[in-house]
Design an enzyme around this catalytic site. Structure first.
Site, short mmCIF file in Angstrom:
data_model
loop_
_atom_site.label_atom_id
_atom_site.label_comp_id
_atom_site.label_asym_id
_atom_site.label_seq_id
_atom_site.Cartn_x
_atom_site.Cartn_y
_atom_site.Cartn_z
CG HIS A 138 11.37 -24.07 33.33
ND1 HIS A 138 12.46 -23.95 32.49
CD2 HIS A 138 10.96 -25.35 33.23
CE1 HIS A 138 12.68 -25.12 31.90
NE2 HIS A 138 11.79 -25.98 32.34
NE ARG B 238 1.73 -27.94 29.59
CZ ARG B 238 2.99 -28.07 29.22
NH1 ARG B 238 3.55 -27.17 28.42
NH2 ARG B 238 3.71 -29.10 29.61
CD GLU C 15 9.71 -27.68 25.53
OE1 GLU C 15 9.73 -27.98 26.75
OE2 GLU C 15 8.66 -27.43 24.91
CG ASN D 124 4.58 -27.71 23.23
OD1 ASN D 124 5.69 -27.58 22.71
ND2 ASN D 124 4.42 -27.79 24.54
CD GLU D 125 6.33 -30.84 26.58
OE1 GLU D 125 7.54 -30.86 26.86
OE2 GLU D 125 5.43 -30.51 27.39
CD1 TRP E 9 8.50 -28.43 35.11
CD2 TRP E 9 8.85 -30.50 35.84
NE1 TRP E 9 9.43 -29.01 34.27
CE2 TRP E 9 9.66 -30.28 34.69
CE3 TRP E 9 8.90 -31.75 36.47
CZ2 TRP E 9 10.49 -31.26 34.16
CZ3 TRP E 9 9.74 -32.72 35.94
CH2 TRP E 9 10.52 -32.47 34.81
CD GLU F 48 6.25 -24.10 31.82
OE1 GLU F 48 6.76 -25.23 31.76
OE2 GLU F 48 5.86 -23.49 30.82
CE LYS F 49 5.60 -16.55 39.98
NZ LYS F 49 4.42 -17.46 39.82
#
EC number: 3.2.1.23
Length: 681
Positions: free
Chosen positions: A370, A123, A319, A161-162, A327, A367-368
């Site tokens: 997370h 990303r 968030e 985003n971020e 991570w 991120e599954k």
């Protein structure tokens, strides 16, 4: 107090005019089949969710090709959420360009200092200065804004985003061209730039703007001011992109507030967030706990700093995690009570919204693993039950919405230029950690039960009786005058090693250290004495010290007191900690790293001239964190149990808004629990 723009988000899509704390998550319905969506809305209502962020990573779904658009799914999601009384913080979806764009225009991909291209597959694979990316991104923003400008679910805009999480430093040719434009605006002439960069050293003098490059991989240490300016430029380049998106949103929807999620946590330092804060309608932040001995101290520190960046006004936690992340080297699940304690600690420091990544835990993708509000186990789970319980608590805390953080007697000054410059190469030591030093002072104050505010150089420093400025390395002449005036007019300044050493161009203040602060502190240092890893020195009255020592000479013996001296090391017998009285205030200097325990021992002596002490009863100090928010007619005392034991707190007046009832004049905090008292003004 809360602004009209913020109140729109706090009301949510149901239009209830009563202020409340918002609650929700990132929502990614495109990851799930249509038959899950209505179940999501039902569970959101059960959990007390009032707002969700939608569309953050949806560019490839919204725009499958250069001239192809698919809004049908998003229309339906927006309508479903509105029908459920849930507001939408709608993202501009520009965080990650789709494969068709990077295939057609690989020139938008970032380039590292080593000349390596960062390819698609993760990303944020885009250059902040790419005109091609900017053109496509702004076209997307305009299309989304035009489509949803009148949708009743829309309560806020979420830019990208971020920003800068993975692409803050781009060394491409686009970046080089933009860097030159930025430098022309900053310096005006090459002569001014050559002076600022000290290019007489190593034959670096520039005679044409086109000769200037970003600090790419070089044969030796790149020019330090070039490095510092590139950090400033890189932050500004991302800010410029933020502003470009914001301008389109404000043109089309002037009454919808705009935000973007900062990342005030850990060692995320590439973005100068105090400089960005004025460009958005309200500050938002993402934070994730980093396991370790100071994990909850760091959470408190980051939330506090976010409040400082927001100038004490309410902000939004965009968030954080319900439990484990995915991570870190080892991703530890949160223990019972930590989900609520973590969230409410952010609220204590000014958050008017508590949101998670994400609503439903992903079944696929990076991120599954997370955690989420709805975990893989589903709604019949301890995590979801804790989520719903927190939703009920936040409804009880509705009176807190809009209350600002009450100013503490102690301020800790946090400066991005000093953070950037103090950790560059070719310094007395590479072991210095700017953020860790500031965090240690904060942890020591927490251990003493003393409230403190994290503030930036943009703040009114005079509001604090004591101002701690750890490693304030970069001190322009104007800031030196401000700090001198602060102390002379009754403030009590405390600073540390490697402070006051350079100006805004990273040029050393000559005549001896600590440079710009030398006269204020009444001391002079001829040479630094950094310590090797594992080496320490003993002090009388404090210590041991690590990392750094200074050979201090007191130059104002009349007004300067030696609070501690070195007992061991090459500076044995010389001053280690000093304090000079000036005007009606004072200025103290700590020449070594003392760590939390050493600072905890020293701080009462440093705070004494200001008469600052803990507001907590003695047996609760260090075990409970106290934070205060103040409204127009009442103040709210947040009491956070920092321990795994039950802690009684006595002597604090007020009605119990959240927490256990009083027992024998004590408010009993269970392990990892939070209580909130309301006091009338």
């Amino acid at each position: 107090m809360i602004s009209t723009l913020q109140s729109r988000m706090l009301r949510g899509a149901d239009g209830d005019p009563a202020p409340r704390l918002a609650y929700g998550a990132d929502y990614n319905p495109e990851q799930w089949p249509r038959d899950v969506w209505e179940e999501d809305v039902r569970l959101m209502r059960e959990a007390g969710v009032t707002v969700v962020s939608v569309g953050i990573f949806s560019w490839a779904k919204i725009q499958p090709g250069p001239d192809t658009w698919d809004f049908g799914w998003l229309d339906e999601v927006m309508d479903l959420l509105h029908a459920g009384g849930i507001g939408v913080d709608l993202a501009t979806a520009t965080a990650s360009p789709p494969p068709w764009l990077t295939t057609a225009h690989p020139e938008i991909l970032p380039v590292t200092a080593n000349g390596e291209t960062l390819w698609p597959g993760a990303r944020q694979h885009w250059r902040p200065t790419s005109p091609v990316f900017r053109e496509h991104a702004l076209r997307l923003v305009r299309t989304i804004a035009d489509r949803y400008k009148d949708h009743p679910a829309l309560v806020a805009w979420h830019v990208s985003n971020e920003l800068g999480c993975h692409n803050v430093y781009d060394h491409s040719d686009d970046a080089a061209r933009a860097f030159r434009v930025w430098l022309r605006a900053r310096y005006g002439t090459l002569d001014a730039l050559n002076h600022a960069w000290g290019t007489a050293f190593w034959s670096q003098r520039y005679t044409d703007w086109e000769q200037i490059l970003p600090p790419r991989l070089a044969a030796s240490h790149p020019n330090p001011t070039q490095q510092l300016d590139f950090k400033r430029f890189s932050s500004d380049a991302l800010k410029d992109h933020l502003v470009a998106e914001r301008e389109i949103l404000k043109e089309i929807t002037p009454d919808i507030p705009v935000t973007t999620n900062f990342m005030v946590m850990g060692n995320t330092k590439g973005m100068n967030y105090p400089d960005w804060a004025d460009e958005i309608d309200f500050v938002s932040n993402d934070h994730y706990v980093h396991p370790g001995p100071q994990d909850r101290d760091e959470l408190s520190f980051s939330a506090n700093l976010t409040s400082g960046i927001a100038a004490g006004r309410p902000w939004f936690l965009m968030e954080h995690s319900t439990s484990a992340v995915n991570w870190q080297p080892v991703n530890v699940a949160k223990r019972p009570g930590e989900l609520a304690r973590d969230a409410l600690l952010h609220v204590a420091h000014g958050a008017d919204a508590v949101c998670y990544f994400q609503w439903r835990q992903s079944a696929a993708g990076a991120e599954k693993y997370h955690s989420a509000m709805v975990p893989h186990a589903g709604a019949d789970s301890d995590v979801f039950r804790a989520v719903a319980e927190l939703g009920a608590t936040l409804r009880t805390l509705a009176p807190v919405a809009g209350a600002e953080r009450e100013t503490a007697a102690v301020g800790i000054l946090y400066d991005w230029d000093s953070w950037w410059a103090s950790e560059q190469d070719s310094h007395p030591t590479s072991l210095l950690d700017y953020r860790q030093e500031a965090l240690d002072w904060y942890s020591a104050l927490l251990a003493l039960g003393v409230r403190a505010d994290l503030v930036t150089t943009r703040a009114d420093l005079s509001r604090h009786q004591v101002l701690i400025a750890p490693v304030l390395h970069v001190v322009p002449a104007g800031l030196a005058k401000e700090l001198t005036r602060y102390a002379e007019q009754g403030g009590h300044l405390i600073t540390t090693y490697f402070s006051g050493v350079v100006d805004e161009n990273d040029h050393v203040w000559l005549g001896g250290y600590p440079g710009a602060l030398r006269e204020l502190l009444g001391i002079r240092i001829e040479e630094f004495g950094p310590l090797l890893a594992g080496e320490d020195v003993e002090l009388d009255g404090a210590g041991p010290g690590t990392l750094w020592t200074d050979r201090i000479t007191v130059t104002d013996a009349t007004d300067t007191e030696v609070l501690a001296s070195y007992r061991t090391g090459v500076h044995a017998g010389r001053p280690a900690i000093t304090r000079r009285t000036t005007g009606t205030g004072s200025a103290a200097y700590v020449s070594t790293r003392l760590g939390i325990d050493g600072l905890r021992s020293l701080l009462p002596r440093l705070l004494e001239p200001a008469g600052v002490s803990s507001e907590l009863p003695e047996d609760a100090r260090g075990r409970v964190e106290l934070t205060v928010r103040r409204g127009a007619t009442e103040r709210f005392l947040f009491l956070v149990n920092r321990t795994d034991e039950t802690v009684p707190v006595t002597g604090l007046a007020g009605d119990v808004l959240v927490g256990d009832d009083r027992t024998d004049d004590a408010l009993v905090l269970g392990p990892r629990a939070v209580a909130v008292l309301r006091q009338a003004l």
